[in-house]
Design a protein around this motif. Sequence first.
Motif, PDB file in Angstrom:
ATOM      1  N   VAL A 155       0.838  -1.213   0.000  1.00  0.00           N
ATOM      2  CA  VAL A 155       0.000   0.000   0.000  1.00  0.00           C
ATOM      3  C   VAL A 155       0.861   1.247   0.000  1.00  0.00           C
ATOM      4  O   VAL A 155       0.576   2.248  -0.661  1.00  0.00           O
ATOM      5  CB  VAL A 155      -0.952  -0.006   1.212  1.00  0.00           C
ATOM      6  N   THR A 156       1.986   1.189   0.705  1.00  0.00           N
ATOM      7  CA  THR A 156       2.827   2.380   0.807  1.00  0.00           C
ATOM      8  C   THR A 156       3.548   2.708  -0.498  1.00  0.00           C
ATOM      9  O   THR A 156       4.141   3.780  -0.611  1.00  0.00           O
ATOM     10  CB  THR A 156       3.864   2.193   1.929  1.00  0.00           C
ATOM     11  N   ASP A 157       3.495   1.770  -1.493  1.00  0.00           N
ATOM     12  CA  ASP A 157       4.053   2.103  -2.800  1.00  0.00           C
ATOM     13  C   ASP A 157       3.208   3.159  -3.498  1.00  0.00           C
ATOM     14  O   ASP A 157       3.698   3.860  -4.390  1.00  0.00           O
ATOM     15  CB  ASP A 157       4.128   0.842  -3.681  1.00  0.00           C
ATOM     16  N   VAL A 158       1.918   3.272  -3.074  1.00  0.00           N
ATOM     17  CA  VAL A 158       0.987   4.201  -3.735  1.00  0.00           C
ATOM     18  C   VAL A 158       0.598   5.358  -2.811  1.00  0.00           C
ATOM     19  O   VAL A 158       0.559   6.518  -3.218  1.00  0.00           O
ATOM     20  CB  VAL A 158      -0.272   3.449  -4.199  1.00  0.00           C
ATOM     21  N   LEU A 159       0.294   5.057  -1.556  1.00  0.00           N
ATOM     22  CA  LEU A 159      -0.227   6.072  -0.627  1.00  0.00           C
ATOM     23  C   LEU A 159       0.557   6.060   0.674  1.00  0.00           C
ATOM     24  O   LEU A 159       1.084   5.021   1.089  1.00  0.00           O
ATOM     25  CB  LEU A 159      -1.701   5.804  -0.325  1.00  0.00           C
ATOM     26  N   LYS A 160       0.600   7.235   1.285  1.00  0.00           N
ATOM     27  CA  LYS A 160       1.187   7.378   2.612  1.00  0.00           C
ATOM     28  C   LYS A 160       0.223   8.190   3.480  1.00  0.00           C
ATOM     29  O   LYS A 160      -0.610   8.948   2.966  1.00  0.00           O
ATOM     30  CB  LYS A 160       2.544   8.076   2.536  1.00  0.00           C
TER      31      LYS A 160
END
Length: 726
Positions: free
Chosen positions: A661-666
């Motif tokens: 998930v952190t590849d797209v959103l933080k």
Amino acid sequence: MYKKVSTTINGQEFAIETGKVAKQAGGAAWVTHGDTVVLVTAVADQGTREGIDFLPLTVDYQEMSYAAGRIPGNFFRREMGRPSERETLTCRIIDRPIRPRMPKGWTYETQVIANVYSVDKVNDPDMMALTGASAALSISDVPFAGPLAGVRVGRVNGQLIINPTTEQRASSDMDLVVAGSRNAVVMVEGGANFLSEQEVLEAIWFGHAGLQPLLDIQEELMAACGKPKRAFTPPVSNEELLAKVTELSAAGIAEVLAVRPKLERYAKLREVKKQVVEALGETALGKEGLVKGMVDHLEADTMRAMIVDQSRRVDGRDLTTVRPISCEVGLLPRTHGSALFTRGETQALVTCTLGTSGDEQRIESVTQGDVFRRFMLHYNFPPFSVNEAKRLGGPTRRDIGHGALARRAVGKVLPDKAAFPYSLRVVSDVLESNGSSSMATICGASLSLMDAGVPVSAPVAGVAMGLIMEGEKVAVLTDILGDEDHLGDMDFKVAGSAQGIAAVQMDIKISGINKEVMGRALMQARDGRLHILGEMNKVIERPRGDISLFAPRITTIKIPVEKIKDIIGPGGKIIRGIQMETGVKIDVDDDGTVRVAAVDGDSGRLALQMIRDLTQEAEEGAVYEGKVVRIMDFGAFVEIMPGRDGLVHISELDHTRVRSVTDVLKEGDIVKVKVLGIDDRGKVRLSRKALLPPPPPGTGGDDGPGEERRDYRDSRGDRDRRPPRR
């Protein structure tokens, strides 16, 4: 001696008992009607008060909280010394009819106390207290010229009713209190929904007929238990001195009555009194007060004769002419509405203030429970208005009574809360007074409401009528002066619109008046009221199209009841925060009605938006811009509105496979998402992918075989990495 007498009203026993309780009082009446119980006592001191020239009568009425099974809501949890407004008004209703029936020259301190001990919330105790006061005085040793009785008259579906129940009063278009003796009406108080003079007159005399059984049972009680009346010798007039005073003051009194301005006339009268005392010389030594009182009575007799014989009044008017009127509105620049109403030498400055439902007056009532008053009207009578210097204090019984009369009249034309969601406070400050200041208050209140932009249904005006009776000669006076009120036989106030009567109040000083005289006074009052309304209409004929720039603008919205807690917050934290940030005032009703009051439009719009953000519901298919508030292995939670978030599953982040998930959103990222659905538990499913352009065919998007194989391998783990056998 114990005695019980009774009659029937509205199918219920109305009883008066004596000889069981309060046996040491001069007279005691235990009055019951249904389950409502009132004890009324009357006591007169054994010694006289020396050096007074007034009747020392005190009337007190108290509603005990325990009578309705309540504990007082004040800090001390007991009935306090200061009476409530309702208790004060009831004191006046009892006092006004019995006072003229006390003997002239009676200087024994006399007290009537009415205590309400039980309330059934069906039968109002106030009329019971009035009748009980007459019964207690009648069986005591006080030489009271009774009996009297009081009833309330209502009208439901055109049918007149004596002492209507609380439920019947709610649907009645009339609420009149009528007090009377065997042959005459002695007091009227109440209001109506703009009924005609003839309808009100018939209701008054219907009430007079309805109170006759209450006189019957009092006479039965007096015959059985009445005490011998106390020996009382009225003061004997000094006829020789009176003759000398009459001779010495005749010319001076004629000069006094030729002076029209009030203060100049009073100054001239003081001069005449001084001249008479000086002319009497040693004869007046130690009798100066008596001599001056004789001059006052001679002036009154001369004025009354001038009215009934010549139809001429002290200010030069005939019997039906209203004093000159001037009106002005909008004279106070920062109030929401203001008016200056002047009629002759009586003047009232009246202001109107608009507020929110949070400004409503909470009233703790034994008979009605806790009620909220949306419309308040306060009457102030400062001493300078009559050229006096006195200590300022709280409102007097008179102030409260006049304010209640004006509120009863003006309240009939106000819009309902749904159409005009404001609370209203009208204040009348009497700046000059020479009679009829309560009626000037009504006129000024109507003008100030229209100046404030309150959409009243019609303007309202009031006029005070007077009466002089000398033998067979009768004179009915329109718009009475202070002298005519003081020296006359009646004060009959009538208020209403052009359509009819809204409020009446009548007090008399004689034994009573008949139906013919009362009808004449009502019709003469109608002519005076229409004239006054015509003068008011010259200044402002209808309400202004908008409220004052300085008044709060109230915007009403409706939210789901379950969302109320989201606006209030724990301990009121959220609603206080909105009010502090925007400067508005917010009221929330239990049904989900939210009212936002703001003087500044921008702050009102900001507060409304904050409320909508807190209470709006997510809609399926809608697109929101939200903040990422939490990252999980299986997706991200995005706050799409204050206090409301939804889940973007990892498979809904992109068209291509997302390993983490952190590849797209933080956390903290702002992202646009679309609502895919809301389940039965209110959980919101969101998608970022649905708002992204689809990938070109054959590039390994989520519809290609490569993606399918990766998903298969991931679901089986590293142990089985081969594609299925074909």
